[in-house]
Design a protein around this motif. Structure first.
Motif, PDB file in Angstrom:
ATOM      1  N   CYS A  56     -12.352 130.040 -59.297  1.00  0.00           N
ATOM      2  CA  CYS A  56     -10.958 130.514 -59.293  1.00  0.00           C
ATOM      3  C   CYS A  56     -10.305 130.301 -57.929  1.00  0.00           C
ATOM      4  N   SER A  57     -11.046 130.545 -56.857  1.00  0.00           N
ATOM      5  CA  SER A  57     -10.496 130.399 -55.512  1.00  0.00           C
ATOM      6  C   SER A  57     -10.145 128.954 -55.181  1.00  0.00           C
ATOM      7  N   LEU A  58     -10.808 128.019 -55.821  1.00  0.00           N
ATOM      8  CA  LEU A  58     -10.542 126.608 -55.538  1.00  0.00           C
ATOM      9  C   LEU A  58      -9.477 126.000 -56.456  1.00  0.00           C
ATOM     10  N   MET A  59      -8.931 126.807 -57.363  1.00  0.00           N
ATOM     11  CA  MET A  59      -7.853 126.314 -58.232  1.00  0.00           C
ATOM     12  C   MET A  59      -6.639 125.974 -57.375  1.00  0.00           C
ATOM     13  N   PRO A  60      -5.846 125.011 -57.805  1.00  0.00           N
ATOM     14  CA  PRO A  60      -4.639 124.658 -57.036  1.00  0.00           C
ATOM     15  C   PRO A  60      -3.703 125.857 -56.898  1.00  0.00           C
ATOM     16  N   VAL A  61      -3.039 125.939 -55.756  1.00  0.00           N
ATOM     17  CA  VAL A  61      -2.093 127.021 -55.500  1.00  0.00           C
ATOM     18  C   VAL A  61      -0.852 126.829 -56.351  1.00  0.00           C
ATOM     19  N   LYS A  62      -0.262 125.657 -56.288  1.00  0.00           N
ATOM     20  CA  LYS A  62       0.824 125.256 -57.178  1.00  0.00           C
ATOM     21  C   LYS A  62       0.869 123.747 -57.169  1.00  0.00           C
ATOM     22  N   GLU A  63       1.469 123.181 -58.193  1.00  0.00           N
ATOM     23  CA  GLU A  63       1.376 121.729 -58.377  1.00  0.00           C
ATOM     24  C   GLU A  63       1.942 120.921 -57.217  1.00  0.00           C
ATOM     25  N   THR A  64       2.937 121.473 -56.530  1.00  0.00           N
ATOM     26  CA  THR A  64       3.547 120.726 -55.431  1.00  0.00           C
ATOM     27  C   THR A  64       2.985 121.136 -54.073  1.00  0.00           C
ATOM     28  N   SER A  65       1.864 121.828 -54.099  1.00  0.00           N
ATOM     29  CA  SER A  65       1.336 122.332 -52.834  1.00  0.00           C
ATOM     30  C   SER A  65       0.839 121.199 -51.944  1.00  0.00           C
ATOM     31  N   THR A  66       0.943 121.460 -50.671  1.00  0.00           N
ATOM     32  CA  THR A  66       0.407 120.546 -49.674  1.00  0.00           C
ATOM     33  C   THR A  66      -0.591 121.359 -48.852  1.00  0.00           C
ATOM     34  N   THR A  67      -1.197 120.712 -47.932  1.00  0.00           N
ATOM     35  CA  THR A  67      -2.101 121.431 -47.043  1.00  0.00           C
ATOM     36  C   THR A  67      -1.691 121.157 -45.612  1.00  0.00           C
ATOM     37  N   LYS A  68      -1.950 122.120 -44.764  1.00  0.00           N
ATOM     38  CA  LYS A  68      -1.637 121.956 -43.353  1.00  0.00           C
ATOM     39  C   LYS A  68      -2.614 120.958 -42.716  1.00  0.00           C
TER      40      LYS A  68
END
Length: 182
Positions: A56-68
């Protein structure tokens, strides 16, 4: 974000089951079957909630998410950290390498990955971001200090000290959940 909150709560439950397993199965001067009966149930529950929490923790945050930062940077950094810490603890501190080192470093990688994705998605920023990084780093440092000190401690003190990382990591995940929900 909901999946991450659920994942972190599942991992907190995993910590609670592991604490119970440790308390029942590793108490000094007590001989018990660590895989059967209540201990077998506690260990199975630990594994179940741990795996469910990681997924569950590794599920995407939202479809348009990026990472720093690149997630690969975190993964390769974690692998490098594990290898370095393995050698430092074994040869620098003469501490036998055990599964706990893998769990400590793996947990840190997971939390950094989550924080990185939340930050990149704009769901975690500014003072909350810094606070979560500090809390997770403190939990990691406490875990590593106790990991190194474990075999140098009197048996009963070591027994209780081994529970502290589960508590600090559970608390740090609870703080992350609180920061996300509030």
């Amino acid at each position: 974000m909901r999946q991450i909150v659920i994942g972190q709560v599942l991992l907190i439950i995993c910590c609670l089951f592991y604490l119970a397993f440790w308390y029942m199965g590793y108490r000094p001067n007590t001989v018990v079957d660590r895989t059967g009966g209540v201990n077998g149930f506690l260990l199975s529950a630990t594994a179940f909630f741990g795996m469910a929490g990681i997924i569950c923790s590794l599920m995407p945050v939202k479809e348009t998410s990026t990472t720093k930062y690149s997630q690969l940077f975190i993964v390769f950094g974690g692998i490098a950290a594990y290898i370095i810490l393995m050698f430092v603890t074994k040869y620098g501190f003469q501490r036998m390498v055990t599964t706990e080192l893998f769990l400590i470093v793996g947990w840190m990688m997971l939390e950094l990955s989550i924080i990185n994705r939340l930050s990149g998605s704009g769901l975690l920023h500014e003072s909350k971001l810094v606070a979560v990084y500090v809390v997770v780093a403190l939990a990691f440092v406490i875990s590593m200090v106790l990991y190194v000190a474990y075999y140098r401690m009197e048996e009963m003190k070591a027994f209780y000290a081994a529970m502290v990382p589960l508590i600090t990591e559970g608390i740090s995940m609870g703080i992350l959940v609180a920061v996300l929900v509030i």
